[in-house]
Design a protein around this motif. Sequence first.
Motif, PDB file in Angstrom:
ATOM      1  N   ARG A 250       9.143   9.207  -0.581  1.00 16.12           N
ATOM      2  CA  ARG A 250       7.973   9.640  -0.885  1.00 16.12           C
ATOM      3  C   ARG A 250       7.175   8.708  -1.760  1.00 16.12           C
ATOM      4  NH1 ARG A 250       8.274  16.067  -0.899  1.00 16.12           N
ATOM      5  NH2 ARG A 250       8.777  16.430   1.505  1.00 16.12           N
ATOM      6  N   ALA A 251       7.648   8.145  -2.894  1.00 14.14           N
ATOM      7  CA  ALA A 251       7.111   7.297  -3.883  1.00 14.14           C
ATOM      8  C   ALA A 251       6.810   5.916  -3.286  1.00 14.14           C
ATOM      9  CB  ALA A 251       8.140   7.272  -4.960  1.00 14.14           C
ATOM     10  N   ASN A 252       7.776   5.524  -2.482  1.00 12.24           N
ATOM     11  CA  ASN A 252       7.481   4.282  -1.685  1.00 12.24           C
ATOM     12  C   ASN A 252       6.469   4.484  -0.868  1.00 12.24           C
ATOM     13  OD1 ASN A 252       9.657   2.952  -3.112  1.00 12.24           O
ATOM     14  ND2 ASN A 252      11.221   3.430  -1.610  1.00 12.24           N
ATOM     15  N   ARG A 253       6.368   5.365  -0.053  1.00 13.99           N
ATOM     16  CA  ARG A 253       5.208   5.645   0.880  1.00 13.99           C
ATOM     17  C   ARG A 253       3.887   5.735   0.101  1.00 13.99           C
ATOM     18  NH1 ARG A 253       5.247   4.481   5.940  1.00 13.99           N
ATOM     19  NH2 ARG A 253       3.820   5.736   7.385  1.00 13.99           N
ATOM     20  N   ARG A 254       3.756   6.500  -0.982  1.00  7.84           N
ATOM     21  CA  ARG A 254       2.570   6.286  -1.659  1.00  7.84           C
ATOM     22  C   ARG A 254       2.267   5.076  -2.359  1.00  7.84           C
ATOM     23  NH1 ARG A 254       4.669  11.330  -3.350  1.00  7.84           N
ATOM     24  NH2 ARG A 254       5.760  10.555  -5.514  1.00  7.84           N
ATOM     25  N   LEU A 255       3.237   4.234  -2.831  1.00  2.00           N
ATOM     26  CA  LEU A 255       2.929   2.940  -3.173  1.00  2.00           C
ATOM     27  C   LEU A 255       2.403   2.075  -1.921  1.00  2.00           C
ATOM     28  CD1 LEU A 255       3.193   0.841  -5.375  1.00  2.00           C
ATOM     29  CD2 LEU A 255       5.669   0.514  -4.785  1.00  2.00           C
ATOM     30  N   GLU A 256       3.049   2.365  -0.887  1.00  2.00           N
ATOM     31  CA  GLU A 256       2.437   1.429   0.260  1.00  2.00           C
ATOM     32  C   GLU A 256       1.135   1.992   0.645  1.00  2.00           C
ATOM     33  OE1 GLU A 256       3.822  -1.134   1.543  1.00  2.00           O
ATOM     34  OE2 GLU A 256       5.700  -1.132   0.718  1.00  2.00           O
ATOM     35  N   GLN A 257       0.831   3.108   0.599  1.00  4.60           N
ATOM     36  CA  GLN A 257      -0.661   3.521   0.745  1.00  4.60           C
ATOM     37  C   GLN A 257      -1.510   3.046  -0.419  1.00  4.60           C
ATOM     38  OE1 GLN A 257      -0.171   7.630   0.750  1.00  4.60           O
ATOM     39  NE2 GLN A 257       0.072   8.052   2.851  1.00  4.60           N
ATOM     40  N   GLU A 258      -1.198   3.094  -1.637  1.00  3.39           N
ATOM     41  CA  GLU A 258      -1.816   2.583  -2.451  1.00  3.39           C
ATOM     42  C   GLU A 258      -2.075   1.147  -2.435  1.00  3.39           C
ATOM     43  OE1 GLU A 258      -4.443   2.446  -6.076  1.00  3.39           O
ATOM     44  OE2 GLU A 258      -3.539   4.082  -4.493  1.00  3.39           O
ATOM     45  N   ARG A 259      -1.100   0.357  -2.190  1.00  5.06           N
ATOM     46  CA  ARG A 259      -1.165  -1.128  -1.847  1.00  5.06           C
ATOM     47  C   ARG A 259      -2.378  -1.713  -0.780  1.00  5.06           C
ATOM     48  NH1 ARG A 259       4.382  -3.856  -1.091  1.00  5.06           N
ATOM     49  NH2 ARG A 259       2.797  -5.876  -1.086  1.00  5.06           N
ATOM     50  N   SER A 260      -2.111  -0.786   0.405  1.00  3.98           N
ATOM     51  CA  SER A 260      -2.813  -1.075   1.651  1.00  3.98           C
ATOM     52  C   SER A 260      -4.442  -0.721   1.333  1.00  3.98           C
ATOM     53  CB  SER A 260      -2.505  -0.365   2.894  1.00  3.98           C
ATOM     54  OG  SER A 260      -2.636   1.208   2.660  1.00  3.98           O
ATOM     55  N   TYR A 261      -4.508   0.364   0.423  1.00  3.25           N
ATOM     56  CA  TYR A 261      -5.839   0.880   0.320  1.00  3.25           C
ATOM     57  C   TYR A 261      -6.552  -0.280  -0.924  1.00  3.25           C
ATOM     58  CZ  TYR A 261      -9.626   3.095  -2.245  1.00  3.25           C
ATOM     59  OH  TYR A 261     -11.094   3.387  -2.973  1.00  3.25           O
ATOM     60  N   ARG A 262      -5.898  -0.749  -1.559  1.00  5.34           N
ATOM     61  CA  ARG A 262      -6.320  -1.781  -2.622  1.00  5.34           C
ATOM     62  C   ARG A 262      -6.740  -3.110  -1.864  1.00  5.34           C
ATOM     63  NH1 ARG A 262      -8.512   1.024  -6.609  1.00  5.34           N
ATOM     64  NH2 ARG A 262      -6.906   2.373  -7.535  1.00  5.34           N
ATOM     65  N   LEU A 263      -5.757  -3.210  -0.845  1.00  8.40           N
ATOM     66  CA  LEU A 263      -6.318  -4.629   0.022  1.00  8.40           C
ATOM     67  C   LEU A 263      -7.545  -4.522   0.892  1.00  8.40           C
ATOM     68  CD1 LEU A 263      -2.492  -5.503   1.045  1.00  8.40           C
ATOM     69  CD2 LEU A 263      -3.880  -6.789  -0.248  1.00  8.40           C
ATOM     70  N   ALA A 264      -7.518  -3.334   1.255  1.00  9.43           N
ATOM     71  CA  ALA A 264      -8.880  -2.926   2.038  1.00  9.43           C
ATOM     72  C   ALA A 264      -9.964  -3.056   1.431  1.00  9.43           C
ATOM     73  CB  ALA A 264      -8.903  -1.687   2.716  1.00  9.43           C
ATOM     74  N   GLN A 265      -9.998  -2.447   0.044  1.00  5.67           N
ATOM     75  CA  GLN A 265     -10.758  -2.361  -1.107  1.00  5.67           C
ATOM     76  C   GLN A 265     -11.374  -3.884  -1.527  1.00  5.67           C
ATOM     77  OE1 GLN A 265     -10.143  -1.100  -4.957  1.00  5.67           O
ATOM     78  NE2 GLN A 265     -12.025   0.047  -5.122  1.00  5.67           N
ATOM     79  N   SER A 266     -10.194  -4.672  -1.560  1.00  9.81           N
ATOM     80  CA  SER A 266     -10.404  -6.033  -2.339  1.00  9.81           C
ATOM     81  C   SER A 266     -11.228  -6.729  -1.119  1.00  9.81           C
ATOM     82  CB  SER A 266      -9.104  -6.676  -2.616  1.00  9.81           C
ATOM     83  OG  SER A 266      -9.079  -7.717  -2.893  1.00  9.81           O
ATOM     84  N   PHE A 267     -10.861  -6.669  -0.094  1.00  6.54           N
ATOM     85  CA  PHE A 267     -11.476  -7.309   1.257  1.00  6.54           C
ATOM     86  C   PHE A 267     -13.005  -7.079   1.270  1.00  6.54           C
ATOM     87  CE2 PHE A 267     -12.449  -8.940   5.359  1.00  6.54           C
ATOM     88  CZ  PHE A 267     -11.592 -10.165   5.358  1.00  6.54           C
ATOM     89  N   ALA A 268     -13.200  -5.603   1.364  1.00  9.05           N
ATOM     90  CA  ALA A 268     -14.489  -5.412   1.420  1.00  9.05           C
ATOM     91  C   ALA A 268     -15.241  -5.937   0.286  1.00  9.05           C
ATOM     92  CB  ALA A 268     -14.564  -3.659   1.178  1.00  9.05           C
ATOM     93  N   GLN A 269     -14.902  -5.948  -0.836  1.00  4.64           N
ATOM     94  CA  GLN A 269     -15.575  -6.324  -1.871  1.00  4.64           C
ATOM     95  C   GLN A 269     -15.826  -8.179  -1.668  1.00  4.64           C
ATOM     96  OE1 GLN A 269     -12.835  -5.461  -5.310  1.00  4.64           O
ATOM     97  NE2 GLN A 269     -14.073  -3.711  -5.573  1.00  4.64           N
ATOM     98  N   SER A 270     -15.051  -8.905  -1.008  1.00  3.36           N
ATOM     99  CA  SER A 270     -15.206 -10.317  -0.607  1.00  3.36           C
ATOM    100  C   SER A 270     -16.207 -10.259   0.196  1.00  3.36           C
ATOM    101  CB  SER A 270     -13.847 -10.818  -0.137  1.00  3.36           C
ATOM    102  OG  SER A 270     -12.777 -10.745  -1.010  1.00  3.36           O
ATOM    103  N   LEU A 271     -16.368  -9.255   1.264  1.00  2.00           N
ATOM    104  CA  LEU A 271     -17.568  -9.322   2.383  1.00  2.00           C
ATOM    105  C   LEU A 271     -18.856  -8.806   1.662  1.00  2.00           C
ATOM    106  CD1 LEU A 271     -15.688  -7.546   5.325  1.00  2.00           C
ATOM    107  CD2 LEU A 271     -16.145  -9.808   5.054  1.00  2.00           C
ATOM    108  N   ASP A 272     -18.625  -8.015   0.604  1.00  8.02           N
ATOM    109  CA  ASP A 272     -19.785  -7.305  -0.190  1.00  8.02           C
ATOM    110  C   ASP A 272     -20.349  -8.674  -0.832  1.00  8.02           C
ATOM    111  OD1 ASP A 272     -21.498  -5.029  -1.458  1.00  8.02           O
ATOM    112  OD2 ASP A 272     -20.779  -6.438  -3.071  1.00  8.02           O
ATOM    113  N   ALA A 273     -19.690  -9.541  -1.624  1.00 11.61           N
ATOM    114  CA  ALA A 273     -20.128 -10.775  -2.221  1.00 11.61           C
ATOM    115  C   ALA A 273     -20.833 -11.716  -1.298  1.00 11.61           C
ATOM    116  CB  ALA A 273     -18.993 -11.392  -2.981  1.00 11.61           C
TER     117      ALA A 273
END
Length: 256
Positions: A40-63
């Motif tokens: 479960r901890a690994n799953r949450r880590l993967e969820q957090e990583r994928s969310y951060r990647l989506a957020q980071s890419f969205a910020q690149s598009l925003d810029a």
Amino acid sequence: MRQKLRTKKGSSLVIVVCVSAFLMAFALAMLYSSGLLLARANRRLEQERSYRLAQSFAQSLDAELKKYNKPSTLGGAGSAPADSFYEYVYKFLEGTYGEYDPDHPDETIFHYTAASPAGTDMEKYGAIRVVMYKEVNQEQDVDMSGEIGPNEADAIINEGIIRYIFTVEVTADLNGVSSSYHTEYRQKASYKVNFMHNGSPVFWKDGKWHNGSQDGPEISPDTIDKIQYEYLSDSNSITACTFENAYKEGGAHEEP
């Protein structure tokens, strides 16, 4: 006496076996629980990583959206490259790729397949999907035509119109775990304006009204009561186009 001793030894052996079995079962249960918690901890880590990647890419598009203020066709300073995300959004909002229909979202949600902002290392993002949808701005009553006083031309010419609100949704898929990040924008566009006075075209230049063209004869202010105006709202009549955030949303995790 010997019989009693053998009975006692037999009972002790049974107790030892039972205790050993209990301890083994307990150890296995603890091992299973630890493994489950780790998974479960690994799953949450993967969820957090994928969310951060989506957020980071969205910020690149925003810029990239904030980097330009007009489409490539206008040229000059501030114009976007023809293959940029800004240009894609501009054409999407102006109907080049068709109109979004909320009653048939699967048919009118648009996918940005060239999702690679300038200078972005795509390998670190994994599988990225970018979709967009838009709606007419209901918060602002946009008058595309009307009447103004003789001294109100500058406000009409320079005023940006928020005709559309649109959403950019970025989804990152990492090791089977998907997370989405949404950003909502308002498009603020300035358009060319046609002015009319008593049925004839007039032009505003250097704080004065001119008849027929910008270099035509000056019209006396005393003879002007009202000026009729009309925005030319087609994509070829845009003079500037910027994007501002309506709000930024977090994201949602999706698991298969």
